[in-house]
Write a protein that holds these residues in place. Sequence first.
Motif, PDB file in Angstrom:
ATOM      1  N   SER A   7      45.772   6.756  29.268  1.00  9.11           N
ATOM      2  CA  SER A   7      44.607   7.402  30.076  1.00  9.11           C
ATOM      3  C   SER A   7      43.734   6.378  30.832  1.00  9.11           C
ATOM      4  O   SER A   7      44.048   5.224  30.456  1.00  9.11           O
ATOM      5  CB  SER A   7      43.742   8.321  28.841  1.00  9.11           C
ATOM      6  N   GLY A   8      42.906   6.881  31.412  1.00  6.27           N
ATOM      7  CA  GLY A   8      41.918   6.026  32.101  1.00  6.27           C
ATOM      8  C   GLY A   8      42.065   5.654  33.383  1.00  6.27           C
ATOM      9  O   GLY A   8      41.431   5.130  34.347  1.00  6.27           O
ATOM     10  N   GLY A   9      43.403   6.437  33.892  1.00  5.65           N
ATOM     11  CA  GLY A   9      43.804   6.201  35.539  1.00  5.65           C
ATOM     12  C   GLY A   9      42.535   6.852  36.424  1.00  5.65           C
ATOM     13  O   GLY A   9      41.723   7.849  35.855  1.00  5.65           O
ATOM     14  N   GLY A  10      42.810   6.647  37.588  1.00  6.97           N
ATOM     15  CA  GLY A  10      41.837   7.298  38.586  1.00  6.97           C
ATOM     16  C   GLY A  10      41.892   6.706  40.063  1.00  6.97           C
ATOM     17  O   GLY A  10      42.399   5.757  40.104  1.00  6.97           O
ATOM     18  N   LEU A  11      41.026   7.145  40.669  1.00  9.37           N
ATOM     19  CA  LEU A  11      40.701   6.624  42.095  1.00  9.37           C
ATOM     20  C   LEU A  11      39.366   5.612  41.928  1.00  9.37           C
ATOM     21  O   LEU A  11      38.405   5.961  41.507  1.00  9.37           O
ATOM     22  CB  LEU A  11      40.168   7.492  43.094  1.00  9.37           C
ATOM     23  N   VAL A  12      39.654   4.326  42.312  1.00 13.11           N
ATOM     24  CA  VAL A  12      38.612   3.423  42.397  1.00 13.11           C
ATOM     25  C   VAL A  12      38.696   2.462  43.645  1.00 13.11           C
ATOM     26  O   VAL A  12      39.579   2.365  44.355  1.00 13.11           O
ATOM     27  CB  VAL A  12      38.736   2.502  41.386  1.00 13.11           C
ATOM     28  N   GLN A  13      37.441   2.117  44.179  1.00 15.25           N
ATOM     29  CA  GLN A  13      37.480   1.195  45.358  1.00 15.25           C
ATOM     30  C   GLN A  13      37.715  -0.125  44.943  1.00 15.25           C
ATOM     31  O   GLN A  13      37.607  -0.598  44.159  1.00 15.25           O
ATOM     32  CB  GLN A  13      36.022   1.068  46.129  1.00 15.25           C
ATOM     33  N   TRP A 102      58.098   4.713  25.664  1.00 17.12           N
ATOM     34  CA  TRP A 102      57.510   4.601  26.848  1.00 17.12           C
ATOM     35  C   TRP A 102      56.524   5.766  26.830  1.00 17.12           C
ATOM     36  O   TRP A 102      56.755   7.003  26.565  1.00 17.12           O
ATOM     37  CB  TRP A 102      58.170   4.577  28.103  1.00 17.12           C
ATOM     38  N   GLY A 103      55.352   5.630  27.430  1.00 17.73           N
ATOM     39  CA  GLY A 103      54.584   6.614  27.692  1.00 17.73           C
ATOM     40  C   GLY A 103      54.754   7.242  29.187  1.00 17.73           C
ATOM     41  O   GLY A 103      55.727   6.962  29.807  1.00 17.73           O
ATOM     42  N   LYS A 104      53.959   8.295  29.399  1.00 12.98           N
ATOM     43  CA  LYS A 104      54.320   9.184  30.575  1.00 12.98           C
ATOM     44  C   LYS A 104      53.726   8.551  32.009  1.00 12.98           C
ATOM     45  O   LYS A 104      53.925   8.852  32.937  1.00 12.98           O
ATOM     46  CB  LYS A 104      53.991  10.648  30.480  1.00 12.98           C
ATOM     47  N   GLY A 105      52.609   7.541  31.525  1.00  9.30           N
ATOM     48  CA  GLY A 105      52.102   6.980  32.759  1.00  9.30           C
ATOM     49  C   GLY A 105      50.827   7.691  33.165  1.00  9.30           C
ATOM     50  O   GLY A 105      50.394   8.832  32.945  1.00  9.30           O
ATOM     51  N   THR A 106      50.008   6.807  33.879  1.00  4.91           N
ATOM     52  CA  THR A 106      48.592   7.199  34.174  1.00  4.91           C
ATOM     53  C   THR A 106      48.468   6.517  35.523  1.00  4.91           C
ATOM     54  O   THR A 106      48.876   5.358  35.921  1.00  4.91           O
ATOM     55  CB  THR A 106      47.363   6.794  33.361  1.00  4.91           C
ATOM     56  N   LEU A 107      47.915   7.398  36.637  1.00  8.06           N
ATOM     57  CA  LEU A 107      48.047   7.006  37.949  1.00  8.06           C
ATOM     58  C   LEU A 107      46.820   6.179  38.327  1.00  8.06           C
ATOM     59  O   LEU A 107      45.706   6.854  38.025  1.00  8.06           O
ATOM     60  CB  LEU A 107      48.245   8.127  39.058  1.00  8.06           C
ATOM     61  N   VAL A 108      46.650   5.074  39.015  1.00 11.17           N
ATOM     62  CA  VAL A 108      45.584   4.374  39.615  1.00 11.17           C
ATOM     63  C   VAL A 108      45.839   4.177  41.060  1.00 11.17           C
ATOM     64  O   VAL A 108      46.820   3.840  41.555  1.00 11.17           O
ATOM     65  CB  VAL A 108      45.624   3.059  38.588  1.00 11.17           C
TER      66      VAL A 108
END
Length: 112
Positions: A7-13, A102-108
């Motif tokens: 967890s913790g992924g997202g859109l960042v500048q 493996w986890g399923k991943g989080t998008l950054v």
Amino acid sequence: QVQLAESGGGLVQAGNSLRLSCVASRMIDSLAMAWYRQAPGKQREFVARILRSGSTTYADSVKGRFTISRDNTKNTVYLQMGSLKPEDTAVYYCAAEAMNYWGKGTLVTVSS
């Protein structure tokens, strides 16, 4: 069997920071844990690893910007990412490599 949930992924500048978490379904204190990432159209690549001793290893591309850590009391591994660049955009995966869990991943996504 160990389930890993990122967890913790997202859109960042670009230039900003983000912290990813990976929570395991059981105790991981005996396991080396790692983060990998896969950018669009590219192969999955190693990012960082932390041994049971706490010793860490990083890919050259993230050295000095990312920090991997673990809290065995919470069955959690973290990836603190700083000075993010657009080329860090990827799905980030947590792994217990020796067990091939493996986890399923989080998008950054890092915008310029």
